[in-house]
Design an enzyme around this catalytic site. Structure first.
Site, PDB file in Angstrom:
ATOM      1  N   GLN A  98       0.953  -1.179   0.088  1.00  0.00           N
ATOM      2  CA  GLN A  98       0.081   0.112   0.088  1.00  0.00           C
ATOM      3  C   GLN A  98       1.059   1.338   0.005  1.00  0.00           C
ATOM      4  O   GLN A  98       1.405   1.596   1.028  1.00  0.00           O
ATOM      5  CB  GLN A  98      -1.015  -0.057   1.154  1.00  0.00           C
ATOM      6  N   HIS A 138       6.179   4.012   5.935  1.00  0.00           N
ATOM      7  CA  HIS A 138       7.467   3.622   5.440  1.00  0.00           C
ATOM      8  C   HIS A 138       7.160   2.335   4.508  1.00  0.00           C
ATOM      9  O   HIS A 138       6.085   1.702   4.575  1.00  0.00           O
ATOM     10  CB  HIS A 138       8.595   2.967   6.221  1.00  0.00           C
ATOM     11  N   HIS A 148       3.728  -6.667   2.626  1.00  0.00           N
ATOM     12  CA  HIS A 148       2.985  -7.944   3.235  1.00  0.00           C
ATOM     13  C   HIS A 148       3.148  -9.244   2.392  1.00  0.00           C
ATOM     14  O   HIS A 148       2.923  -9.370   1.188  1.00  0.00           O
ATOM     15  CB  HIS A 148       1.501  -7.467   3.326  1.00  0.00           C
ATOM     16  N   HIS A 189       6.909  -1.196   2.894  1.00  0.00           N
ATOM     17  CA  HIS A 189       6.905  -2.448   3.279  1.00  0.00           C
ATOM     18  C   HIS A 189       6.023  -3.486   2.502  1.00  0.00           C
ATOM     19  O   HIS A 189       5.066  -2.887   1.857  1.00  0.00           O
ATOM     20  CB  HIS A 189       6.515  -2.726   4.693  1.00  0.00           C
TER      21      HIS A 189
END
Length: 134
Positions: free
Chosen positions: A63, A74, A78, A76
């Protein structure tokens, strides 16, 4: 190389976050090498988590930015191991991610370190995952 970190918010599947070493807000802020390292690491994490959790598929999700649902500022990825029937409609996972991210944002002061689990829980999970990557 980025490092994976287990995420406790998932009630529907075991999941991990893969983050670059350098903290950046947006995916487009990553260098080409960082982007490559991030995805190679996510792939390696996914392979091991899929085997460990006896899953049959993986969902990788980013996202990127507030309007995309990003609540933690920040980059990332998933990494979510998936099993047949974990959702009635496969794409419901994205709604579940959105709901959990919104709950997380509401209950956390993102400027303060969060402590969702006990040290014992995190230590146990870290030891199990460490064995996967040794």
């Amino acid at each position: 190389m980025p490092r994976p970190s287990p995420t406790p918010w998932s009630t529907y599947a075991p999941s991990s976050l893969v983050c670059p070493k350098r903290e950046v807000k947006r995916f487009t802020d990553l260098s080409t090498d960082e982007t490559s390292d991030l995805w190679v690491t996510a792939k390696e994490v996914g392979v091991r988590l899929e085997q460990y959790h006896k899953a049959s598929s993986l969902t990788f999700a980013i996202q990127d930015g507030p309007q995309a649902g990003q609540t933690v500022p920040h980059v990332h990825i998933h990494v979510i191991p998936r099993k047949k029937g974990d959702f009635e409609n496969n794409d419901e996972i994205y709604d579940a991610i959105d709901v959990k991210e919104k709950e997380l944002k509401e209950k956390l002061d993102l400027d303060v370190e969060r402590k969702d689990r006990t040290m014992e829980e995190m230590s146990h999970e870290a030891n199990e995952y460490r064995a996967l990557f040794s």
